[in-house]
Design a protein around this motif. Structure first.
Motif, mmCIF file in Angstrom:
data_model
loop_
_atom_site.group_PDB
_atom_site.id
_atom_site.type_symbol
_atom_site.label_atom_id
_atom_site.label_comp_id
_atom_site.label_asym_id
_atom_site.label_seq_id
_atom_site.Cartn_x
_atom_site.Cartn_y
_atom_site.Cartn_z
ATOM 1 N N ARG A 1 0.837 -1.208 0.000
ATOM 2 C CA ARG A 1 0.000 0.000 0.000
ATOM 3 C C ARG A 1 0.868 1.253 0.000
ATOM 4 N NH1 ARG A 1 -2.721 2.043 4.466
ATOM 5 N NH2 ARG A 1 -3.752 3.863 3.612
ATOM 6 N N LEU B 1 2.480 1.848 -3.341
ATOM 7 C CA LEU B 1 1.526 2.300 -4.353
ATOM 8 C C LEU B 1 1.173 3.763 -4.136
ATOM 9 C CD1 LEU B 1 -0.870 -0.747 -4.819
ATOM 10 C CD2 LEU B 1 0.999 0.032 -6.268
ATOM 11 N N ALA C 1 4.638 -4.493 -5.564
ATOM 12 C CA ALA C 1 4.228 -3.104 -5.766
ATOM 13 C C ALA C 1 4.938 -2.527 -6.984
ATOM 14 C CB ALA C 1 4.555 -2.284 -4.518
ATOM 15 N N VAL D 1 3.315 -1.034 -10.508
ATOM 16 C CA VAL D 1 3.531 0.334 -10.976
ATOM 17 C C VAL D 1 4.194 0.361 -12.346
ATOM 18 C CG1 VAL D 1 4.739 2.472 -10.483
ATOM 19 C CG2 VAL D 1 3.609 1.232 -8.653
#
Lengths: 222, 253
Positions: A10, A13, A101, A105
């Motif tokens: 999290r 991100l 992550a 991305v």
């Protein structure tokens, strides 16, 4: 442990959303390199069509390569990497969260752009599906294998060149199977074998890659 | 460590001590050199002079007496290096670290020799210096893996962490080499099939095989000599401030 895993995903991100430029750059790079090829080799449709898979895959590899540096760099600079090392959770899991992550991305945007570029280069319609499947399977592998190289070189001031030297030879198998699958699909052959092998490589690197990456991070921070 | 017999574990403990290793190496090196020169002399004589001429390739096949052993060594040394790397990472033995980094240039040289001799052989046989053939390509990638190890070691200033980094990389590489090898083989193959390692009966004539095996053993001895020499120098460099080096140097001068 699971909550730590999701917390890291999290956090990374959110950071990526706040610093959009960094996430978008690899995609631009990818588009640019692919655009350079027709300029370099001529705009002949036939030639481009035969080279399309190679161009797309090599450019995707380079784009993934360039985006690798952002995996640990900022955390190394601001010291949060040390906090990760000090945390009671196994470093392997935390590194794995960072890789996931990073893939979300930098890997996923390639998925959206690649089919578009494939159409530009005249890749046959029936190969597009295979291109997407192979991209889904291969981009995580690029992040996973790349994480080992980044972890080894993150402490170096000029690690970029060495990073390519370390990581690109390890990308050879996925490059071979992925581009072969797309080329075969373009000619209308079945590509189950290549896809199965790519799945095997993906599973293998999910299990194995975070271990040396974590060990290398410990080395880089010591 | 209880599952290891006592004499063996004692041997490793003594080998792990730098002064002991240094003295033993000094004693061993002349013998190894003699054996190497004898084997090399016989291998070259038998390979270049005694072995029969090939009915298809004429005399140009004789380059295999350098090419094939070098290609074998290139893979062998990588495995040795990764094993030493694992030992160094697990038991933190200084000498294993030294072995890893001393192996890399030797392995890279053998890989380079295999590539060059292969390309020299390819010119009359295939009519071109280079083809993108499976084994040539995987040998080239192996060379890149070696170069990556050497340059990573050079880039990290603290040599202890550099050794650890290089060991991790060597282990990653050793897992990847079979995958790279088979994927490249699957990608394209034009190289002549293996002629020595066929299970039932090698398709190479015995008079050609014996010099080849002698040369392979000679190359192993050369590797041992080069590795021990390099390790000796590296050991002195790293231990230059320790007491045993000082006393040894004083006794020698």
């Amino acid at each position: 442990m699971i909550s730590a895993f999701f917390a890291i995903v999290r956090r990374d991100l959110i950071l990526a959303v706040r610093l959009r430029a960094e996430a978008v750059n690899p995609v631009f790079f990818f588009i640019l390199v692919v655009t350079l090829f027709p300029l370099g080799i001529g705009a002949e449709t036939k030639l481009l069509q035969t080279m399309a898979t190679g161009i797309i895959w090599v450019s995707a590899l380079r784009a993934a390569m360039l985006s690798l540096d952002s995996l640990f760099r900022s955390d190394f600079d601001d010291g949060s990497l040390e906090q990760l090392l000090l945390s009671p959770h196994p470093l392997t899991i935390l590194v794995f969260a960072k890789i996931i992550a990073h893939w979300l991305v930098t890997g996923l945007p390639l998925l959206i752009v690649a089919p578009l570029l494939a159409v530009f280069l005249g890749l046959p319609q029936q190969a597009l599906g295979t291109l997407l499947i192979t991209l889904v399977l291969v981009t995580p592998v690029l992040s996973l294998i790349g994480s080992i190289g980044v972890a080894l070189t993150v402490g170096l001031r000029r690690g970029g060149m060495i990073l390519s030297l370390l990581v690109l030879p390890l990308y050879v198998p996925v490059l071979i199977f992925a581009s072969n699958a797309v080329a075969m699909a373009g000619n209308g052959y079945a590509v189950d074998a290549q896809i199965n092998i790519l799945i095997a490589i993906l599973l293998l690197s999910v299990v194995l890659a975070p271990l040396p990456a974590a060990a290398a991070l410990k080395m880089s921070m010591s | 460590m209880s599952f290891v017999p006592a004499p063996i574990s004692r041997f490793f403990h003594r080998m792990a001590s730098p002064p002991h290793f240094y003295c033993l190496t000094n004693k061993l090196l002349p013998w190894l050199t003699v054996i190497f020169i004898l084997l090399l002399g016989y291998g070259l004589y038998a390979g270049l002079y005694l072995a029969p001429t090939d009915y298809q390739q004429g005399d140009s096949y004789r380059i295999i007496y350098v090419h094939v052993p070098a290609a074998w060594m290139s893979l062998f040394i990588y495995v040795v290096m990764a094993t030493a790397g694992a030992i160094g990472l697990i038991w933190r033995i200084k000498l294993a670290d030294i072995m890893v980094i001393c192996s890399a240039p030797i392995g890279a040289s053998f890989t380079f020799i295999a590539l060059v001799t292969g390309s020299l052989w390819g010119k009359p046989m295939w009519g071109t210096w280079w083809v993108w053939d499976a084994r040539l390509t995987s040998e080239l990638i192996l060379l890149f893996l070696y170069l990556g190890i050497i340059s990573l070691y050079g880039a990290i200033e603290d040599k202890r962490s550099a050794s650890r980094a290089v060991s991790i990389l060597a282990l990653v590489g050793v897992v990847n080499i079979p995958i790279i090898h088979y994927s490249v083989e699957w990608w394209n193959t034009l190289h002549q099939g293996p002629t020595v390692t066929k299970i039932d009966k090698p398709s190479i004539h015995i008079d050609m095989l014996i010099p080849l095996l002698v040369m392979a053993i000679a190359f192993k001895f050369y590797h041992l000599i080069a590795l021990l020499q390099a390790a000796k120098v590296e050991l002195l460099k790293r231990e230059q401030n320790s007491q045993w080096v000082k006393t040894m140097l004083e006794s020698e001068t």
